[in-house]
Every structure is written in structure tokens, then in C-alpha cells.
Design a protein around this motif. Structure first.
Motif, PDB file in Angstrom:
ATOM      1  N   GLY A  23       0.855  -1.128  -0.029  1.00 20.99           N
ATOM      2  CA  GLY A  23      -0.076   0.048   0.023  1.00 20.99           C
ATOM      3  C   GLY A  23       0.945   1.387   0.018  1.00 20.99           C
ATOM      4  O   GLY A  23       1.419   1.575   1.026  1.00 20.99           O
ATOM      5  N   GLY A  25       0.029   4.517  -0.376  1.00 17.99           N
ATOM      6  CA  GLY A  25      -0.535   5.673  -0.943  1.00 17.99           C
ATOM      7  C   GLY A  25      -0.421   6.748   0.107  1.00 17.99           C
ATOM      8  O   GLY A  25       0.769   7.009   0.618  1.00 17.99           O
ATOM      9  N   PHE A  26      -1.292   7.641   0.517  1.00 20.63           N
ATOM     10  CA  PHE A  26      -1.049   8.855   1.190  1.00 20.63           C
ATOM     11  C   PHE A  26      -0.084   8.629   2.403  1.00 20.63           C
ATOM     12  O   PHE A  26       0.745   9.421   2.447  1.00 20.63           O
ATOM     13  CB  PHE A  26      -2.551   9.323   1.496  1.00 20.63           C
ATOM     14  N   PHE A  27      -0.604   7.801   3.381  1.00 18.94           N
ATOM     15  CA  PHE A  27      -0.014   7.711   4.620  1.00 18.94           C
ATOM     16  C   PHE A  27       1.403   6.773   4.516  1.00 18.94           C
ATOM     17  O   PHE A  27       2.341   7.079   5.378  1.00 18.94           O
ATOM     18  CB  PHE A  27      -0.932   7.211   5.946  1.00 18.94           C
ATOM     19  N   ASP A  48       1.804  -2.362  -4.378  1.00 23.82           N
ATOM     20  CA  ASP A  48       0.656  -1.741  -4.491  1.00 23.82           C
ATOM     21  C   ASP A  48      -0.225  -2.042  -6.066  1.00 23.82           C
ATOM     22  O   ASP A  48       0.522  -2.444  -6.959  1.00 23.82           O
ATOM     23  CB  ASP A  48       0.697  -0.055  -4.866  1.00 23.82           C
ATOM     24  N   ALA A  49      -1.504  -2.236  -5.644  1.00 27.22           N
ATOM     25  CA  ALA A  49      -2.317  -2.750  -6.964  1.00 27.22           C
ATOM     26  C   ALA A  49      -2.405  -1.483  -7.898  1.00 27.22           C
ATOM     27  O   ALA A  49      -2.249  -1.798  -9.081  1.00 27.22           O
ATOM     28  CB  ALA A  49      -3.773  -2.901  -6.385  1.00 27.22           C
ATOM     29  N   ARG A  53       1.083   4.429  -8.722  1.00 28.05           N
ATOM     30  CA  ARG A  53       1.729   4.667  -7.204  1.00 28.05           C
ATOM     31  C   ARG A  53       2.940   3.874  -7.035  1.00 28.05           C
ATOM     32  O   ARG A  53       3.648   4.338  -6.265  1.00 28.05           O
ATOM     33  CB  ARG A  53       0.595   4.478  -6.282  1.00 28.05           C
ATOM     34  N   ALA A  85      -0.087  -0.791   4.795  1.00 28.39           N
ATOM     35  CA  ALA A  85      -0.647   0.493   4.949  1.00 28.39           C
ATOM     36  C   ALA A  85      -1.874   0.691   3.845  1.00 28.39           C
ATOM     37  O   ALA A  85      -1.858   1.756   3.299  1.00 28.39           O
ATOM     38  CB  ALA A  85       0.627   1.378   4.701  1.00 28.39           C
ATOM     39  N   THR A  86      -2.526  -0.213   3.693  1.00 30.22           N
ATOM     40  CA  THR A  86      -3.839  -0.147   2.866  1.00 30.22           C
ATOM     41  C   THR A  86      -4.923   0.185   3.839  1.00 30.22           C
ATOM     42  O   THR A  86      -4.773   0.170   4.987  1.00 30.22           O
ATOM     43  CB  THR A  86      -3.998  -1.670   2.176  1.00 30.22           C
ATOM     44  N   GLN A 108      -2.124  -1.367   9.638  1.00 27.78           N
ATOM     45  CA  GLN A 108      -2.528  -0.014   9.691  1.00 27.78           C
ATOM     46  C   GLN A 108      -3.693  -0.224  10.478  1.00 27.78           C
ATOM     47  O   GLN A 108      -4.589  -1.008  10.674  1.00 27.78           O
ATOM     48  CB  GLN A 108      -2.572   0.898   8.488  1.00 27.78           C
ATOM     49  N   LYS A 109      -4.476   0.936  11.186  1.00 30.61           N
ATOM     50  CA  LYS A 109      -5.528   1.156  11.766  1.00 30.61           C
ATOM     51  C   LYS A 109      -6.546   1.654  10.496  1.00 30.61           C
ATOM     52  O   LYS A 109      -6.054   2.293   9.717  1.00 30.61           O
ATOM     53  CB  LYS A 109      -5.699   1.817  12.907  1.00 30.61           C
ATOM     54  N   ASN A 137      -0.387   4.200  16.065  1.00 29.14           N
ATOM     55  CA  ASN A 137       0.609   5.213  16.517  1.00 29.14           C
ATOM     56  C   ASN A 137       0.458   6.437  17.556  1.00 29.14           C
ATOM     57  O   ASN A 137       1.195   6.950  17.945  1.00 29.14           O
ATOM     58  CB  ASN A 137       1.394   5.777  15.329  1.00 29.14           C
ATOM     59  N   GLN A 176      -7.206  12.750   2.357  1.00 28.84           N
ATOM     60  CA  GLN A 176      -7.767  10.986   2.468  1.00 28.84           C
ATOM     61  C   GLN A 176      -9.194  11.320   1.913  1.00 28.84           C
ATOM     62  O   GLN A 176     -10.419  11.063   2.823  1.00 28.84           O
ATOM     63  CB  GLN A 176      -7.709  10.665   3.840  1.00 28.84           C
ATOM     64  N   TYR A 178     -11.607   9.511   0.783  1.00 27.85           N
ATOM     65  CA  TYR A 178     -12.306   8.222   0.890  1.00 27.85           C
ATOM     66  C   TYR A 178     -13.136   8.580   2.241  1.00 27.85           C
ATOM     67  O   TYR A 178     -13.881   7.814   2.308  1.00 27.85           O
ATOM     68  CB  TYR A 178     -11.609   6.988   0.868  1.00 27.85           C
TER      69      TYR A 178
HETATM   70  P1  NAD Z   1      -4.562   5.549   0.412  1.00 24.98           P
HETATM   71  O1  NAD Z   1      -5.806   5.086  -0.118  1.00 24.98           O
HETATM   72  O2  NAD Z   1      -4.008   6.672   0.172  1.00 24.98           O
HETATM   73  O3  NAD Z   1      -3.404   4.205  -0.095  1.00 24.98           O
HETATM   74  C1  NAD Z   1      -3.990   3.048   0.154  1.00 24.98           C
HETATM   75  C2  NAD Z   1      -3.039   2.400  -0.984  1.00 24.98           C
HETATM   76  O4  NAD Z   1      -3.259   0.764  -0.987  1.00 24.98           O
HETATM   77  C3  NAD Z   1      -3.536   2.578  -2.425  1.00 24.98           C
HETATM   78  O5  NAD Z   1      -2.426   3.045  -3.413  1.00 24.98           O
HETATM   79  C4  NAD Z   1      -4.046   1.283  -2.836  1.00 24.98           C
HETATM   80  O6  NAD Z   1      -3.864   1.306  -4.340  1.00 24.98           O
HETATM   81  C5  NAD Z   1      -3.304   0.168  -2.190  1.00 24.98           C
HETATM   82  N1  NAD Z   1      -4.040  -1.059  -2.110  1.00 24.98           N
HETATM   83  C6  NAD Z   1      -5.401  -1.402  -1.428  1.00 24.98           C
HETATM   84  N2  NAD Z   1      -5.567  -2.668  -1.531  1.00 24.98           N
HETATM   85  C7  NAD Z   1      -4.344  -3.203  -1.740  1.00 24.98           C
HETATM   86  C8  NAD Z   1      -4.029  -4.542  -2.030  1.00 24.98           C
HETATM   87  N3  NAD Z   1      -4.908  -5.492  -1.531  1.00 24.98           N
HETATM   88  N4  NAD Z   1      -2.841  -4.983  -2.684  1.00 24.98           N
HETATM   89  C9  NAD Z   1      -1.921  -3.887  -2.947  1.00 24.98           C
HETATM   90  N5  NAD Z   1      -2.250  -2.426  -2.693  1.00 24.98           N
HETATM   91  C10 NAD Z   1      -3.531  -2.082  -2.235  1.00 24.98           C
HETATM   92  O7  NAD Z   1      -5.000   5.245   1.881  1.00 24.98           O
HETATM   93  P2  NAD Z   1      -4.182   6.138   3.082  1.00 24.98           P
HETATM   94  O8  NAD Z   1      -4.884   7.420   3.399  1.00 24.98           O
HETATM   95  O9  NAD Z   1      -2.755   6.261   2.818  1.00 24.98           O
HETATM   96  O10 NAD Z   1      -4.631   5.305   4.297  1.00 24.98           O
HETATM   97  C11 NAD Z   1      -4.064   3.890   4.559  1.00 24.98           C
HETATM   98  C12 NAD Z   1      -4.225   3.253   5.832  1.00 24.98           C
HETATM   99  O11 NAD Z   1      -3.609   4.318   6.598  1.00 24.98           O
HETATM  100  C13 NAD Z   1      -5.845   3.590   6.217  1.00 24.98           C
HETATM  101  O12 NAD Z   1      -6.228   2.493   7.051  1.00 24.98           O
HETATM  102  C14 NAD Z   1      -6.030   4.786   7.175  1.00 24.98           C
HETATM  103  O13 NAD Z   1      -6.865   4.757   7.993  1.00 24.98           O
HETATM  104  C15 NAD Z   1      -4.514   4.545   7.698  1.00 24.98           C
HETATM  105  N6  NAD Z   1      -4.037   6.046   8.117  1.00 24.98           N
HETATM  106  C16 NAD Z   1      -3.315   5.945   9.405  1.00 24.98           C
HETATM  107  C17 NAD Z   1      -2.766   7.235   9.912  1.00 24.98           C
HETATM  108  C18 NAD Z   1      -2.364   7.295  11.126  1.00 24.98           C
HETATM  109  O14 NAD Z   1      -1.957   8.426  11.695  1.00 24.98           O
HETATM  110  N7  NAD Z   1      -2.157   5.963  11.958  1.00 24.98           N
HETATM  111  C19 NAD Z   1      -2.998   8.616   9.098  1.00 24.98           C
HETATM  112  C20 NAD Z   1      -3.500   8.362   7.746  1.00 24.98           C
HETATM  113  C21 NAD Z   1      -3.875   7.078   7.647  1.00 24.98           C
END
Ligand code: NAD
Ligand code: 89V
Length: 370
Positions: A23, A25-27, A48-49, A53, A85-86, A108-109, A137, A176, A178
Motif C-alpha cells: 500500500g 498511498g497517502f500515509f 501496490d495494486a 503509485r 498500509a492499505t 494500519q488502523k 501510533n 484522504q 475516501y
Molecule cells: P490510500 O488510499 O491513499 O492508500 C492505500 C493504497 O493501498 C492505495 O495506493 C491502494 O492502491 C493500495 N491497496 C489497496 N488494497 C491493496 C491490496 N490488496 N494490495 C495492494 N495494494 C493495495 O490510503 P491512506 O490514506 O494512505 O490510508 C491507508 C491506511 O492508513 C488507512 O487504514 C488509514 O486509516 C491509515 N492512516 C493512518 C494514519 C495514522 O496516523 N495512523 C494516518 C492516515 C491514514
């Protein structure tokens, strides 16, 4: 099986653990920056799927082994752990895949969309003999660790009341998007951190009562929550969070804390000022996170907590012990999320035993504690 019985990584001693991040993505960028600073671990592959990215993350962090499919990666690579981190919908399948390959996992949570899924993930890792940590965290933030240490040392005597508060009007949806679509929003995404902090500071909960509301008409889920918790040790606490609170000084992503104890009071005030007041006087100190070269405002405290939780993971892998925010531990935080929604939906207080016992029929039946 106890944590100390868990399978040790394939090679032991003062060695480097090889991990793969799933994963990108953003975080995940925060995880990748932090891994570069964690002694004893390195990320050797990315998955990452979304290929664009994946390639962008590979280029930015100089990682060449790239996969669009986690199963293929787990077959091809010799890994000690995966860092997932998905978003939550994919967590169970990915954790179970790691467990089948006998690879330890960070997830991740929110840990899972339901308590039943979370239990299955904990069971799968326990049966495979691999460690599982939820990347919860927030409690690892420097200011919250300092507050927790002061309470443990008895700085204000025996705590009897607390408040853990996160109030903001920060546009969390820009990073984020979503989150605006989710039927459940603030409790599941942000409240989960704040509830975990309440557990970290005051211990486990026996009963809670909650109100939730949606103020922002442009989103689907609730953006305000107020939760009254009865802790097993007799402490009463309030957890409150809001993304609908416009303040003269925007505090995102700070969590404020108030604790009253038999000998004094502890306050975690704005801008990470930790204040302890007793009959001997008032002491206020700076509990701000140490600077990181890759930190970006206003995320510094969160980014530093990512580094610290990842260091903790490597330390636990080395010692063969269960992480503080293990999958098993996080079941209790996730149960608080479920109990909050149940309480708000049915307008009643909820005993935690009810949620923990009836995960499969959560919200449908159970003991009513009025
Ligand atoms: P995001 O959508 O930006 O990124 C997720 C990525 O995972 C995407 O690029 C997607 O293509 C990939 N993905 C999804 N399913 C997949 C799979 N089966 N195989 C491979 N790749 C896959 O999401 P985000 O905003 O980065 O959030 C990710 C997680 O982090 C969430 O659970 C969110 O709650 C958590 N998060 C935590 C914090 C924190 O402080 N702990 C902060 C932000 C987000
Ligand atoms: O932690 C999270 O998942 C994030 C944020 C801190 C922004 O709420 O959504």
C-alpha cells in the motif's frame, strides 16, 4: 501461545529484518521515511495494486523490487515482515496471506471493518506463530508518552477523572478523500486513536455511553462524537472528537488531555505543553516531538510517532515479545469503537462484555445497562 513462544525471525542476533510495504498511498510515505531511520530493519520490496503509485514510491525511496500483487510478492521474496498500509477493507486478506507465508505483520488502523475480522486475523497470526502489531501510533506521540509516564510515576497521585480531546476544523478530506464517503467516519478513523489513548492512560473500560452527530452536510458519516467511559479501575473519562470545530488557533493533529488525581492535576495543553500541578507547585514543560528532517507541518507529532512505533516493532521482533499495540491488544480498542456506535444508535449505555461476547451480532442483542 504466548508472545515469547512466537516464531523468531528466520535469522537471529543483531541482524537486519527485511520487510515489504504493502500500500503506497497517502500515509505510507511516512512509514517509508521512518523505515530509513529505524536501525535493524529495511524495506526491500514494495507492493501496490496501483502501478503508477507503486513506481512513484519505488523511485522516491530507491526500492527496486516492485509488485502489484501481494501473494506474488510473498512467494518471490524472503521476508521477515510486511508493513500493511492499505485501507481497512483489504487488511484481513493481507494479514491472513502473511500468516500463511509465516511472515510477521504490521497492520494500519482501523485494524478491520468488524471485530469478527479482527479476531480472525489475531487467530491466524497466533496459529502461524508470527507477531502481529496494529500501527496504532497516536499513543506513541512524544507528548502522550510523557503524560503516560508522569501518571505511571504517580506525579498526581491516583487519577480519578480524565478527558482526552481532539477538536479541529482541519480539511482531512483533501489528503484522504475516501473519508468523506465512509458511512462511519470520525469514531472509526480518528476516535479509534483517541479511545486507544484513553485505554493507554486510564486502562480498560467496563462500560460506555456515546452521542454522535454529523455537522458537515458534505460528508456521509458522523464528524462529532462525545463518549463517557467507565474504566475498570474506577476512573471516569470523557473522549471527545470533532472535525466541525473552528477555533482561533487550529490545533490539528493535537490531542489535549486533562487528568485529575488525588494529589494534583495533569494537563496536556495546546502546543504540547505538559503541565503538572500539585501542592508543591506547578511545572510546565515542552513535550513537543523532536524534529525530523522529513517532517511536514502540521504532521510532525504523528510523523515522529510513526518512527517510534516502527522502532518498537523491531525491538519486539528482536526480543520475541508482543508489541504494546499488538493485534490482541487492539481488539479492545476496536471493541470501544463498536460499543460507541452501538450506544449512539440505541441511545443507551453499553457494557463492554456485551460487545466482546456478541461480536457476530453486534448491535442486534445484548445486555442493556441503564
Ligand atoms: P490510500 O488510499 O491513499 O492508500 C492505500 C493504497 O493501498 C492505495 O495506493 C491502494 O492502491 C493500495 N491497496 C489497496 N488494497 C491493496 C491490496 N490488496 N494490495 C495492494 N495494494 C493495495 O490510503 P491512506 O490514506 O494512505 O490510508 C491507508 C491506511 O492508513 C488507512 O487504514 C488509514 O486509516 C491509515 N492512516 C493512518 C494514519 C495514522 O496516523 N495512523 C494516518 C492516515 C491514514
Ligand atoms: O490517523 C488517521 O487515520 C488520519 C488522521 C490523523 C488525519 O485522522 O485519518
Amino acid at each position: 501461545m504466548s508472545a515469547s513462544d512466537m516464531q523468531q525471525p528466520r535469522r537471529s542476533g543483531q541482524r537486519t529484518f527485511d520487510g515489504a510495504l504493502i500500500g503506497c498511498g497517502f500515509f505510507a510515505r511516512n512509514h517509508l521515511h521512518a523505515w530509513r531511520e529505524v536501525e535493524g530493519a529495511r524495506i526491500v520490496a514494495l507492493c501496490d495494486a496501483d502501478e503508477a503509485r507503486l513506481r512513484a514510491a519505488g523511485r522516491e525511496f530507491g526500492i527496486e523490487r516492485l509488485y502489484t500483487d501481494a501473494a506474488t510478492m510473498l512467494q518471490a521474496e524472503r521476508l521477515d515482515f510486511v508493513d500493511i498500509a492499505t485501507t481497512a477493507a483489504s487488511h484481513r486478506a493481507l494479514v491472513e496471506m502473511a500468516a500463511s507465508a509465516r511472515v510477521a505483520a504490521i497492520c494500519q488502523k482501523p485494524f478491520a471493518p468488524t471485530l469478527d475480522d479482527a479476531r480472525a486475523m489475531v487467530d491466524a497470526c497466533r496459529e502461524a506463530g508470527v507477531s502481529l502489531m496494529v500501527h496504532e501510533n497516536f499513543r506513541w506521540q512524544s507528548a502522550l508518552q510523557a503524560a503516560g509516564a508522569a501518571l505511571r510515576e504517580g506525579a498526581i497521585g491516583k487519577p480519578f477523572w480524565g478527558r482526552v480531546s481532539f477538536r479541529s476544523a482541519f480539511d482531512v478530506f483533501s489528503g484522504q478523500p475516501y473519508l468523506a464517503q465512509n458511512e462511519r467516519f470520525i469514531v472509526e478513523d480518528l476516535g479509534i486513536h483517541v479511545l486507544d489513548i484513553a485505554r493507554f492512560l486510564f486502562g480498560d473500560v467496563s462500560r460506555l455511553s456515546a452521542n454522535i452527530a454529523r455537522v458537515n452536510p458534505a460528508i456521509r458519516g458522523e464528524d462529532v462524537a462525545t463518549i463517557l467511559l467507565s474504566h475498570e479501575n474506577g476512573v471516569s473519562s470523557v473522549v471527545d472528537c470533532s472535525y466541525a470545530t473552528r477555533l482561533p488557533h487550529e490545533l490539528f493533529p493535537q490531542t489535549l488531555v486533562e487528568v485529575d488525581g488525588s494529589e494534583g492535576t495533569l494537563r496536556l495543553l495546546a502546543d504540547y505543553r505538559l503541565q503538572i500541578h500539585t501542592a508543591a507547585g506547578t511545572e510546565t514543560r515542552d513535550a513537543a516531538p523532536p524534529a525530523l528532517t522529513w517532517a511536514s507541518s502540521p504532521w510532525e507529532a504523528i510523523q515522529h510517532s510513526v518512527l517510534d512505533i516502527q522502532k518498537h516493532w523491531v525491538d519486539c521482533l528482536r526480543r520475541g515479545v508482543e508489541p504494546a499495540t499488538s493485534g490482541r491488544d487492539n481488539l479492545r480498542t476496536l471493541a470501544l469503537v463498536e460499543a460507541t456506535y452501538l450506544s449512539a444508535r440505541e441511545g443507551r449505555s453499553v457494557h463492554m462484555s456485551e460487545v466482546e461476547r456478541n461480536a457476530a451480532t453486534l448491535g442486534e442483542r445484548g445486555t442493556v445497562a441503564r
